[in-house]
Design an enzyme around this catalytic site. Sequence first.
Site, short mmCIF file in Angstrom:
data_model
loop_
_atom_site.label_atom_id
_atom_site.label_comp_id
_atom_site.label_asym_id
_atom_site.label_seq_id
_atom_site.Cartn_x
_atom_site.Cartn_y
_atom_site.Cartn_z
N PHE A 151 36.07 32.96 39.75
CA PHE A 151 36.62 33.98 40.62
C PHE A 151 35.52 34.54 41.51
O PHE A 151 34.34 34.22 41.31
CB PHE A 151 37.20 35.12 39.78
CG PHE A 151 36.25 35.55 38.71
CD1 PHE A 151 35.12 36.29 39.03
CD2 PHE A 151 36.45 35.18 37.38
CE1 PHE A 151 34.22 36.67 38.07
CE2 PHE A 151 35.52 35.57 36.40
CZ PHE A 151 34.43 36.30 36.75
N SER A 211 27.73 38.05 34.03
CA SER A 211 28.47 36.82 33.81
C SER A 211 29.79 37.13 33.17
O SER A 211 29.93 38.08 32.41
CB SER A 211 27.67 35.85 32.94
OG SER A 211 27.85 36.16 31.58
N LYS A 212 30.78 36.30 33.49
CA LYS A 212 32.10 36.55 32.97
C LYS A 212 32.11 36.46 31.45
O LYS A 212 32.74 37.25 30.77
CB LYS A 212 33.09 35.54 33.54
CG LYS A 212 34.49 35.82 33.05
CD LYS A 212 35.54 34.93 33.66
CE LYS A 212 36.91 35.47 33.27
NZ LYS A 212 38.00 34.73 33.91
N ARG A 213 31.38 35.46 30.94
CA ARG A 213 31.40 35.27 29.50
C ARG A 213 30.86 36.48 28.75
O ARG A 213 31.42 36.93 27.78
CB ARG A 213 30.58 34.04 29.14
CG ARG A 213 31.46 32.94 28.58
CD ARG A 213 30.67 31.80 28.03
NE ARG A 213 29.28 32.15 27.78
CZ ARG A 213 28.53 31.47 26.95
NH1 ARG A 213 29.03 30.47 26.29
NH2 ARG A 213 27.26 31.80 26.77
N GLY A 224 32.75 40.05 30.82
CA GLY A 224 34.18 40.17 31.03
C GLY A 224 34.59 40.36 32.47
O GLY A 224 33.81 40.10 33.38
#
Length: 539
Positions: A81, A306-308, A311
């Site tokens: 995204f 980071s997304k990981r 979130g």
Amino acid sequence: MQTSRDLYRLSKGCFKTTLYEIRFLTLRSCSRASRFLEFQFRKAQTSLSSLSRCTNIASRRMSILALFMLRVRFAPSPTGFLHIGSARTFIFNWLYARRHGGTMILRIDDTDVERNTEASLQSIYEGLKWLELDWDEEYRQSNRLDLHRASAQQIFAQGLAYRDFTPAAAPAQSDGAWLANPGMRELSAAESDRRAAAGEKYVLRFRVPRESEGGEVAFQDLVYGPQSKTIADLEDFALLRSDGTPTYHLASCADDADLKITHVIRGQDHLSNTFKHLLIFDALGCTRPQFAHLPLLVAPDGAKLSKRRHGPVVSVTTYRDAGLLARAFINFIALLGWSPKDNREQLSRAELVESFSFEGVNRSNAVVNFTEEEPFDPKALWLNSQHMRSMPATDLACYVAQELAHDGIPVPFPDPWLVQAVDLLRARYITLKDFAQRGLPYFTDEVVMDATSLERLTSPARVGLGTLASRLAANPEFTDATVEAALRALAAELGLKPGVLINAARAALTGQAAGPSAFHLFTIIGRDRAISRLRAVAE
RNA sequence: GGCGCUAUCGUCUAACGGUUAGGACAGAGCCCUCUCAAGGCUUAAAUAGGGGUUCGAUUCCCCUUAGCGCUACCA
């Protein structure tokens, strides 16, 4: 405001880069160029006034050329995204382009077929659309593979790259200090050609000059100042993968050169890569763009967002969905790593454009201050509330109407009543979401009593509200003033403190103990609705 | 490990070698007040550590420490 020194510095760089292309303009007619520029400026909604400061004809001339030749690009790779860090890079590029009447280019860096997704691409467009930021040209790297291959060929033909036949499976030595594959680097041309002709797979690597040959690569970063590195410390990086596709380094530089990018504005994570890029630009024989690296956005723990790990707070759509205004988000993001240096905090888009310069860009990473409980930086929220409060109420009403529609709440639009309601509520709301949540009793017939409201609806108060309902019903005039008069008179008659009745009235009308002044409330809720809500709690 | 970058209140930041180290958010308190906000005022809070250079370092230099980045046939 731009100083002529800035202008001069800027024009000097660009003048060099695009000397050939601009020769035709070189100046027999400053005024013609000036007119052209004026058009550009109008397009960018900036003023021509800075130019008048360049008294000297030569610098004025260069400024004109530099200004309209300025080209920047935002080059996201569609592998997730739209990240707030990427959004920030876009914003800074955009600000710089608009500040100087330049061209903003969107280039999708999709050379990594494995990881690219269509969904991700859509997410990028979606995010940019929300930001209400535009661009002038758009390209996709996957459509330009021929250019990349030709560039690689050009480098190879000069002997500045070599084929590395080492199988991909064999990892480079893990003990660090890997610089080159000596066996492959020294392979004879004949042997290299033979193996390639035989169909053996290879990676094309840049032949980085070693100790004896090379000195330093250096450049002037617009944010970080003078940068240099011993060339021999660079490894022989890849240009082409074994499947013939270009690597990021090659594709990016080939495109930057081809698109005549004058200023590369990107994250600081590319600062070290710049040395490689310089080598490529030089090998390609094209002029180097200027570079401006931006400090990174990091999480409170100092780690890269980071997304990981962190979130959805790293996605711009999360901010959109939380009811933030694009203008507030942009304002917030711009202040992360940049400062107008004059203590202003809330800045409009125009003010941002007007005051942006690399001199105000900081060099250390900026922390986005979020936690599990509070996923949005308090300052972003505060800025949002400030923008909601200061923007024209009609504009805000437009966003509110969208927000309500999104939640399936029907609301008249455009409509003066809506504008009034929004105007009344906005001083105590901080996001658009509040209108659809806390604002329910104003926009729907739904009134849910909270505990404090119930407490305020004491028995005497309920009796009073009943009387008030009848009196309002009897009086065709229904304004803030008549309501206030009726209410105060009634309180006096009943021997109640006005506040008791006032607070009870708010509770009855909205179910909420906290909210706007009761006297402004009645007219917004409306006569019929108000009377029936009063009756609903009356005794 | 190698190379590069960075270091001011909790967070975002200001201070072209000389300031009582400024502002904003968040916190605390006061005022205003029909509630809640808004608004106004006040308050607490920082130059990572050590060496230099200088009459004088937040500022310039070096070292240490810490963080980040690059070191991929990712971008």
